[in-house]
Each structure stands twice: as structure tokens, then as C-alpha cells.
Design a protein around this motif. Structure first.
Motif, PDB file in Angstrom:
ATOM      1  N   MET A 455     -58.955   9.116 -28.781  1.00  0.00           N
ATOM      2  CA  MET A 455     -59.002   9.276 -30.227  1.00  0.00           C
ATOM      3  C   MET A 455     -59.916  10.452 -30.587  1.00  0.00           C
ATOM      4  N   PRO A 456     -59.619  11.184 -31.653  1.00  0.00           N
ATOM      5  CA  PRO A 456     -60.466  12.321 -32.042  1.00  0.00           C
ATOM      6  C   PRO A 456     -61.903  11.878 -32.317  1.00  0.00           C
ATOM      7  N   LYS A 457     -62.854  12.700 -31.888  1.00  0.00           N
ATOM      8  CA  LYS A 457     -64.256  12.416 -32.188  1.00  0.00           C
ATOM      9  C   LYS A 457     -64.587  12.679 -33.648  1.00  0.00           C
ATOM     10  N   ASP A 458     -63.907  13.645 -34.238  1.00  0.00           N
ATOM     11  CA  ASP A 458     -64.135  13.968 -35.641  1.00  0.00           C
ATOM     12  C   ASP A 458     -63.561  12.842 -36.499  1.00  0.00           C
ATOM     13  N   VAL A 459     -64.412  12.195 -37.272  1.00  0.00           N
ATOM     14  CA  VAL A 459     -63.986  11.018 -38.026  1.00  0.00           C
ATOM     15  C   VAL A 459     -62.915  11.378 -39.055  1.00  0.00           C
ATOM     16  N   SER A 460     -63.058  12.516 -39.700  1.00  0.00           N
ATOM     17  CA  SER A 460     -62.065  12.907 -40.699  1.00  0.00           C
ATOM     18  C   SER A 460     -60.705  13.177 -40.066  1.00  0.00           C
ATOM     19  N   VAL A 461     -60.693  13.793 -38.893  1.00  0.00           N
ATOM     20  CA  VAL A 461     -59.426  14.008 -38.189  1.00  0.00           C
ATOM     21  C   VAL A 461     -58.808  12.664 -37.813  1.00  0.00           C
ATOM     22  N   TYR A 462     -59.639  11.743 -37.359  1.00  0.00           N
ATOM     23  CA  TYR A 462     -59.166  10.392 -37.033  1.00  0.00           C
ATOM     24  C   TYR A 462     -58.509   9.744 -38.247  1.00  0.00           C
ATOM     25  N   ILE A 463     -59.169   9.806 -39.387  1.00  0.00           N
ATOM     26  CA  ILE A 463     -58.632   9.195 -40.601  1.00  0.00           C
ATOM     27  C   ILE A 463     -57.302   9.841 -40.988  1.00  0.00           C
ATOM     28  N   ASP A 464     -57.284  11.165 -40.975  1.00  0.00           N
ATOM     29  CA  ASP A 464     -56.130  11.891 -41.512  1.00  0.00           C
ATOM     30  C   ASP A 464     -54.918  11.884 -40.589  1.00  0.00           C
ATOM     31  N   THR A 465     -55.106  11.595 -39.316  1.00  0.00           N
ATOM     32  CA  THR A 465     -53.980  11.610 -38.373  1.00  0.00           C
ATOM     33  C   THR A 465     -53.723  10.240 -37.766  1.00  0.00           C
ATOM     34  N   LEU A 466     -54.224   9.179 -38.422  1.00  0.00           N
ATOM     35  CA  LEU A 466     -54.156   7.851 -37.825  1.00  0.00           C
ATOM     36  C   LEU A 466     -52.722   7.405 -37.541  1.00  0.00           C
ATOM     37  N   ASP A 467     -51.807   7.649 -38.453  1.00  0.00           N
ATOM     38  CA  ASP A 467     -50.422   7.217 -38.226  1.00  0.00           C
ATOM     39  C   ASP A 467     -49.857   7.827 -36.953  1.00  0.00           C
ATOM     40  N   THR A 468     -50.120   9.098 -36.741  1.00  0.00           N
ATOM     41  CA  THR A 468     -49.637   9.773 -35.531  1.00  0.00           C
ATOM     42  C   THR A 468     -50.308   9.179 -34.293  1.00  0.00           C
ATOM     43  N   LEU A 469     -51.599   8.917 -34.381  1.00  0.00           N
ATOM     44  CA  LEU A 469     -52.332   8.352 -33.245  1.00  0.00           C
ATOM     45  C   LEU A 469     -51.807   6.970 -32.875  1.00  0.00           C
ATOM     46  N   LEU A 470     -51.529   6.145 -33.881  1.00  0.00           N
ATOM     47  CA  LEU A 470     -51.029   4.807 -33.610  1.00  0.00           C
ATOM     48  C   LEU A 470     -49.611   4.857 -33.056  1.00  0.00           C
ATOM     49  N   GLY A 471     -48.818   5.817 -33.516  1.00  0.00           N
ATOM     50  CA  GLY A 471     -47.482   5.993 -32.950  1.00  0.00           C
ATOM     51  C   GLY A 471     -47.533   6.351 -31.477  1.00  0.00           C
ATOM     52  N   LYS A 472     -48.458   7.227 -31.125  1.00  0.00           N
ATOM     53  CA  LYS A 472     -48.608   7.595 -29.709  1.00  0.00           C
ATOM     54  C   LYS A 472     -49.053   6.390 -28.888  1.00  0.00           C
ATOM     55  N   ARG A 473     -49.959   5.572 -29.434  1.00  0.00           N
ATOM     56  CA  ARG A 473     -50.415   4.391 -28.695  1.00  0.00           C
ATOM     57  C   ARG A 473     -49.255   3.417 -28.476  1.00  0.00           C
ATOM     58  N   SER A 474     -48.411   3.269 -29.470  1.00  0.00           N
ATOM     59  CA  SER A 474     -47.240   2.403 -29.311  1.00  0.00           C
ATOM     60  C   SER A 474     -46.337   2.902 -28.198  1.00  0.00           C
ATOM     61  N   GLN A 475     -46.128   4.218 -28.151  1.00  0.00           N
ATOM     62  CA  GLN A 475     -45.274   4.799 -27.121  1.00  0.00           C
ATOM     63  C   GLN A 475     -45.862   4.589 -25.729  1.00  0.00           C
ATOM     64  N   LEU A 476     -47.174   4.758 -25.603  1.00  0.00           N
ATOM     65  CA  LEU A 476     -47.814   4.588 -24.295  1.00  0.00           C
ATOM     66  C   LEU A 476     -47.757   3.124 -23.848  1.00  0.00           C
ATOM     67  N   CYS A 477     -47.931   2.187 -24.778  1.00  0.00           N
ATOM     68  CA  CYS A 477     -47.810   0.772 -24.422  1.00  0.00           C
ATOM     69  C   CYS A 477     -46.387   0.456 -23.965  1.00  0.00           C
ATOM     70  N   LYS A 478     -45.401   0.979 -24.668  1.00  0.00           N
ATOM     71  CA  LYS A 478     -44.007   0.753 -24.279  1.00  0.00           C
ATOM     72  C   LYS A 478     -43.730   1.356 -22.914  1.00  0.00           C
ATOM     73  N   GLN A 479     -44.220   2.560 -22.684  1.00  0.00           N
ATOM     74  CA  GLN A 479     -44.020   3.207 -21.378  1.00  0.00           C
ATOM     75  C   GLN A 479     -44.656   2.394 -20.256  1.00  0.00           C
ATOM     76  N   PHE A 480     -45.846   1.859 -20.507  1.00  0.00           N
ATOM     77  CA  PHE A 480     -46.571   1.150 -19.459  1.00  0.00           C
ATOM     78  C   PHE A 480     -46.001  -0.232 -19.190  1.00  0.00           C
ATOM     79  N   TRP A 481     -45.722  -1.008 -20.253  1.00  0.00           N
ATOM     80  CA  TRP A 481     -45.325  -2.396 -20.051  1.00  0.00           C
ATOM     81  C   TRP A 481     -43.809  -2.613 -20.040  1.00  0.00           C
ATOM     82  N   GLU A 482     -43.036  -1.578 -20.435  1.00  0.00           N
ATOM     83  CA  GLU A 482     -41.582  -1.717 -20.387  1.00  0.00           C
ATOM     84  C   GLU A 482     -40.920  -0.683 -19.480  1.00  0.00           C
ATOM     85  N   GLY A 483     -41.656   0.395 -19.162  1.00  0.00           N
ATOM     86  CA  GLY A 483     -41.052   1.483 -18.406  1.00  0.00           C
ATOM     87  C   GLY A 483     -40.794   1.144 -16.952  1.00  0.00           C
TER      88      GLY A 483
END
Length: 483
Positions: A455-483
Motif C-alpha cells: 500500500m502507498p506510504k503517502d496517506v493521501s495517495v492511499y485515500i485517493d487510489t483506494l478503489d484501485t488498490l482494493l481491486g488489485k488485492r481482490s485479483q491477487l486473492c483470486k490468483q492465489f486461492w483460485e489460480g
């Protein structure tokens, strides 16, 4: 000119090894006129490294085009750099410079079939001394039930929540994003953190994951105001529904500074199921606390600890640092006198490490730091006192730019070890994270190779890009547990 500066040019694989060994020797990078210039070359069958001090060639080291060859060059470089500083060619850790020596120990244990074989490999290949080998064997033996390969651990995870704020900036620290009082978007941060936690909760449900431990760190999580602190801990506490067992799960919150803790925050933690907190003095001398930028007194530590013991069920960890500016062995004796009277369940003894971006790294107070032998004596004294009081070491790690060839050791009263500390250090369990500056790592036996998301260290970047970050986390979970 600072004798502890270097610059490197050459192939990247060799440069990565050079950086680790220069860090172990106490050198930091400096491009303009460094004392040491290191020039690497990759030839047909080998690497070479030319080592210049103030423009004069001191040595040329060679090694094969393999990891072993690079490590051989690194070991020779470490010997040279320490000798030129008037130190013994190698310290107690020999040529072993990795951050996680017990992680290597467990890997060798798996590969070679026994702890004894792992010890012998570390002795012959890395020249680790007998006291450190004994430490590794003791720690690895205690950890083994947590990290031994297991067929049923694929969906067992831990969770880390990161609150990146503090109220003052310690001179040795580069970790926090910034001072809480200077950040203007705290409400938006809290909102984003809750959304992050809720998303992670949905992933635990989707993939039928079981929660092993929950840990909230920082920064200083308790630097948040009472209402905001309650909001974020309430959001994280919902993850406890996915506990692997019916009994209370290990839930740790770093409450490191007494000036950030109130009775209401302690009550909040108790209501949310917190079982363990860290109260981190670093030192019990007011003059040293002031010199390193802490905003509290030693008496405040004592008062907080007494309050916690009287009014909460929490187990307690305390951190101390050896090698702080103006610190002498008598100060560490006073620290251990207090610990052995208070008897917290866990005590971590850190060796000061110079961290990029910290005031100390930039030179503020460095002239007052004790020498290597004095720091080693402090660490050895802590070990003697704590073990005499009944504590045992349960995790160990090292860092670049430590002020001596020592280590950080977590001690525990028997049966009270922090499982999360073992999990995060040995990297054999998937750890999912919430909050800016935190890292998720997906791990699976037997290779324990990682998928990662930082996750970005810059708190404002974290806030402003959260949807994208959570989408990436979903993809990585799917890749790991379903791939």
C-alpha cells in the motif's frame, strides 16, 4: 570526509549484495566524493569487485557468476571494511548479513533434515560463532511448531493494520508518514481505513479463510483521537469473527507512547477483544528520551504500565533500544532493573539501526552514539538479566546500518510468545494488510514464494487510489486461492 560512505557502480546483481555487506559494515551510500568507491564487473566466467579508498586501490575480489560467488565477494568486502575501521574482521554473525537469520535456519532445516545440519551449514559457510548458533537453534526450536510445513495451513492468515501517524518524530525513526497534528485529512483517512477493513472482511468470507492473529502497528495507532481510534479498532475487530478457534484470538495493538494513551482508549481496546499491547519506553532516562525526540517521561511509562495492570487484562510488550545517543551501560542496567521488577510478558531489545530519512541518519546526534563494543556489552547484559529473570528468546532479526554486529531479540516469559511476531518474521504464512504503508504477502509451502502488494506510504495517495488498490488485492486473492 565521513569514512563511512561509499558509492557503487557495476552490475545490479552484484550491487545488491554489495549494499547488504556495506550496510553490515556501517557504510551508507553517498555519490559525491565518498570515501569508498566500489567498481564491479561481470566477465565471462566471474564477477570482480575493485575496492578504492580515497582513490587508492585497496583490493580486488573475484567470485563465480552465482549467488555463492557474489556472497563470497561480499564476505571479503566485509572483512576489508571492518578491518579499515579498526574492528575485528568479522563479528559474531560472521558473513551472514540477512535480516532474517531464523528464516534461513528454518529453510536449511527443511532442506537438510535436521536442526543440527542447519547449524553445521551456518558454521562452515557463514562462519557464524557458537553463541549465535546457539541463539538461532534455541529460537528456531521454539518457533518450529508455528512454521513447520503443514498441509492444512493454506487458508490460515494473519492480518496487519497500519496507522502511520505519531505525535512527535523520534530521531532514529523514518517509518511514520508524518505527525498526526499536521495532517489535514484525518477524517478521510479513517473513512478509507474502515472501507479497507470491510473489503478485507469480504475476502475472508469469500475464500473461507481463518484468522490466526491480528496486529495493529504504526506509527503509533493510539495517536488517533478517541473517537477515530474507536472507529478503526471497531472495524478491525469485525475480523475476529473469522478466528480459527473458539478461544480468544491474539489481537495486538501498539500503544507505544504513554502520551497517546487514555483510559477511554484502553477501555475501547478491551471492548474490542484486544489481548496484547506494546508499551515502548525505548529508554527509562528522561535526558535520553528528550534527546531522541520522545514526548513523554520515564515516569509516564511507569504510570501507564501500572494502570494497565490494574484495569485491563492485556499482556504487555516493552521495547528498549541499545545504542541510543548519550546512552551508557549504566542506563541499560537501570532499564533492566525496571523490567525485572515490572515483568511484562514480552520484552524486545533492539540494536539501534540508522534508517534512511531519519534525523539520526542525516547526522543529528550521531556524534553521541556509543561505540560498537559498548553496544555489544549492553545487548549481552540485557540477555543475561532477562534470561536470569525467566525470559527466553523467541524471535530474532537484524537490520542494515545497525550500530554493531548484533541483532534485535524478542524475549518472552514461557507460554506468552507473540505468535504474530513469529509469523511476520519467518514469512511462512499469508499476511493480509489494511492501511497505508502496509504490505500483504501471500505465502504457500513448500517454496514460500510471495505474491505481494504494498500500500502507498503517502496517506493521501492511499485515500485517493483506494478503489484501485482494493481491486488489485481482490485479483491477487483470486490468483492465489483460485489460480
Amino acid at each position: 570526509m565521513n569514512k563511512l560512505t561509499y558509492s557503487y557502480r557495476g552490475p545490479l546483481p552484484l550491487g545488491s549484495v554489495v549494499a547488504h555487506y556495506c550496510g553490515a559494515a556501517g557504510l551508507t551510500t553517498y555519490k559525491e566524493g565518498p570515501t569508498w568507491l566500489l567498481v564491479g564487473e561481470e566477465q565471462a566466467t566471474q564477477y570482480s569487485l575493485a575496492v578504492y579508498e580515497n582513490g587508492t586501490l585497496q583490493a580486488t575480489f573475484t567470485g563465480s557468476l552465482t549467488n555463492e560467488g557474489r556472497l563470497h565477494i561480499g564476505g571479503q568486502l566485509l572483512r576489508l571494511l571492518r578491518t579499515h575501521q579498526g574492528l575485528a574482521p568479522l563479528g559474531d554473525w560472521g558473513t551472514l548479513v540477512g535480516v532474517r537469520p531464523t528464516k534461513l535456519f528454518h529453510k536449511l532445516w527443511d532442506q537438510l533434515g535436521s536442526a543440527e545440519a542447519a547449524i553445521e551449514r551456518l558454521r562452515t559457510q557463514y562462519e557464524v560463532t557458537e553463541p549465535k548458533l546457539a541463539l538461532l537453534a534455541q529460537v528456531a526450536g521454539l518457533q518450529r511448531p508455528y512454521v513447520a510445513p503443514s498441509a492444512d495451513s493454506d487458508r490460515l492468515v494473519s492480518v496487519y493494520g497500519g496507522i502511520p501517524f505519531c505525535q512527535t518524530h523520534c530521531t532514529y525513526c523514518s517509518f511514520p508518514y508524518g505527525l498526526l497534528q499536521d495532517y489535514k485529512r484525518v477524517p478521510q483517512f479513517v473513512e478509507a481505513f474502515v472501507a479497507d477493513s470491510e473489503h478485507l472482511q469480504s475476502l475472508l468470507a469469500t475464500y473461507h479463510l481463518q484468522l490466526a492473529t491480528l496486529y495493529v502497528g504504526g506509527g503509533t495507532p493510539t495517536s488517533l483521537g478517541e473517537a477515530d481510534f474507536e472507529t478503526v479498532t471497531t472495524a478491525l475487530a469485525k475480523l475476529l469473527a473469522y478466528s480459527r478457534t473458539a478461544k480468544a484470538l491474539e489481537f495486538t495493538v501498539e500503544a507505544g507512547r504513554p502520551d497517546s494513551v487514555t483510559p477511554y482508549k484502553l477501555q475501547t481496546m478491551a471492548r474490542q477483544g484486544v489481548s496484547r499491547i506494546s508499551i515502548n519506553p525505548q529508554s527509562m532516562q528522561d535526558s535520553i528520551l528528550k534527546a531522541i525526540g520522545r514526548g513523554h517521561t520515564a515516569q509516564a511509562i511507569k504510570d501507564l504500565y501500572e494502570y494497565v495492570r490494574l484495569h485491563t487484562p492485556f499482556q504487555v510488550n516493552m521495547d528498549f533500544i541499545a545504542g541510543l545517543p548519550y546512552q551508557q551501560e549504566v542506563h541499560m542496567i537501570e532499564n533492566m532493573d525496571y523490567v525485572c521488577q515490572a515483568m511484562p510478558e514480552n520484552v524486545t531489545i533492539h540494536t539501534l539501526a540508522l534508517k534512511r530519512g531519519s534525523p539520526l541518519y542525516e547526522g543529528v546526534g550521531r556524534e553521541a552514539m556509543p561505540e560498537e563494543k559498548a553496544v555489544q556489552a549492553m545487548v549481552a547484559y540485557c540477555k543475561e538479566r532477562l534470561e536470569a529473570a525467566g525470559y527466553v528468546p523467541y524471535y530474532v532479526y537484524r537490520q542494515q546500518y545497525m550500530t554493531s554486529q548484533t541483532e534485535n531479540i524478542g524475549y518472552t516469559l514461557p507460554g506468552h510468545e507473540c505468535e504474530y511476531n513469529i509469523r511476520i518474521m519467518e514469512e511462512r504464512q499469508s499476511i493480509l494488510s489494511v492501511g497505508p504503508g502496509s504490505s500483504s504477502k501471500w505465502m504457500r509451502a513448500p517454496e514460500y514464494r510471495q505474491l505481494q502488494q504494498h500500500m502507498p506510504k503517502d496517506v493521501s495517495v492511499y485515500i485517493d487510489t483506494l478503489d484501485t488498490l482494493l481491486g488489485k488485492r481482490s485479483q491477487l486473492c483470486k490468483q492465489f486461492w483460485e489460480g
